[in-house]
Design a protein around this motif. Structure first.
Motif: not given
Lengths: 311, 47
Positions: A305-311, B3-11
């Motif tokens: 999982n990774t965070r969604d950036i809405n674009l 399941g944890k948010m990967s910080l690297a992916g987010m950045v």
């Protein structure tokens, strides 16, 4: 410029044609991405390949090439083929992606979160190009299953596109409409930042997946065992980030069903190779159209999982 | 870790979004011109 040259070449006698070809006056160029990695299917060594080819019709960059033209070509139209082969067989599965086949644009300075979408032609005027687009697809691929990942909430500008998309589909001539299915899957609403929920799309596509089957060739006898009867046409707004996640999943369903038919088990390493290939292809296609690698590619690559950036 | 948010992916996604903002608004119009010229779309539309 080139258009009259190609039929000229095709109608040459075989000898003259090979002379012309060897002169390299006509050099075919493909834009897209291809890569091949060794993998292990159970205990047999094999090769997994992903080939993505961009159409040269309505070519262009993200905000400058959108939607459809009068010849029924859409922007960012990409055909992607997943190939898995061993010494005994070759498996292949084809998918397509392309911009929403309507006349639309986003002009002016584009800031994230403000998708100012303008539909530039009335429904009556855009219907012929729309019909042409799908009749071309049906001729080439057989049945078409549209997977529309646009947001459906009225707050998002892109909802208008999804609405018009299904309106146009309903106005298609009935004999072609029968060959085209539509699944709406609001990617952002369903996943809400947790991309593993994108797997919820599986039950919606399983039926068609079985019906479309896949291409299978027996390498020992060079004979075709099975042919793919239809194609998934996935789109979101840019057909880059969301589309890539879903196309990776569709490819996985197809390989899974093939392995199921063969009673073949594969290890975790097989799916790591698969995820890596899709993430690389997604990044390459995104670079061509939008100038950077794809968002969400860390999810496609690892399934994490990774965070969604809405674009 | 799953399941944890990967910080690297987010950045990395934030960085790409920022790069796209610049490229799509200021670099792409030029790239589009080149592509249209190469694929002879100018003869039909823009001149």
């Amino acid at each position: 410029m080139l258009a009259p040259l190609l039929p000229f070449r095709d109608h040459l006698p075989a000898e003259a044609r090979s002379l012309l070809d060897s002169s390299q006056l006509l050099t075919p160029i493909i834009r897209g991405h291809a890569s091949s990695i060794k993998c292990r299917v159970g205990l047999t060594p094999g090769i997994m390949t992903l080939i993505s080819r961009l159409s040269c019709r309505r070519a262009g960059t993200r905000f400058n090439a959108r939607g459809i033209d009068d010849e029924g070509n859409v922007a960012n139209f990409v055909e992607t083929e997943t190939l898995v082969s061993t010494d005994e067989w070759v498996f292949s599965y084809t998918q397509i992606r392309g911009s929403v086949p309507l006349f639309w644009e986003q002009s002016g300075l584009q800031l994230p979160g403000s998708s100012k979408i303008t539909i530039t032609r009335s429904a009556e005027a855009s219907q012929p190009a729309f019909n042409l687009h799908f009749s071309t697809l049906v001729d080439k691929y057989g049945a078409v299953h549209i997977v529309n990942l646009l947001s459906q909430s009225a707050k998002q500008g892109e909802a208008v596109l999804g609405q018009e998309y299904s309106n146009h589909l309903n106005e298609m001539p009935p004999e072609e409409h029968r060959q085209v299915y539509l699944t709406n899957f609001d990617f952002h609403a369903v996943t809400g930042g947790d991309f593993r929920l994108a797997n919820n799309i599986r039950p919606l596509l399983m039926g068609t997946e079985e019906e479309f089957a896949y291409y299978l060739e027996d390498s020992t006898t060079k004979s075709i065992v099975l042919e793919q009867m239809g194609v998934f046409r996935t789109n979101c707004l840019d057909c880059l980030d969301r589309t890539n996640v879903i196309q990776g999943i569709i490819s996985q369903i197809a390989i899974d069903s093939f392995l199921g038919h063969k009673d073949q088990l594969v290890g975790e390493d097989f799916w790591i190779v698969h995820g890596g290939l899709w993430a690389d292809a997604g990044d390459a296609l995104s670079k061509i159209y939008a100038g950077t690698g794809a968002l969400k590619s860390s999810f496609t690559r690892t399934g994490k999982n990774t965070r969604d950036i809405n674009l | 870790m799953i399941g944890k948010m990967s910080l690297a992916g987010m950045v990395s996604d934030v960085r790409k979004s920022a790069a796209r903002l610049y490229i799509n608004n200021f670099v792409d119009p030029g790239r589009q011109n080149t592509m249209d010229l190469l694929l002879v779309h100018h003869l039909e539309t823009n001149i």
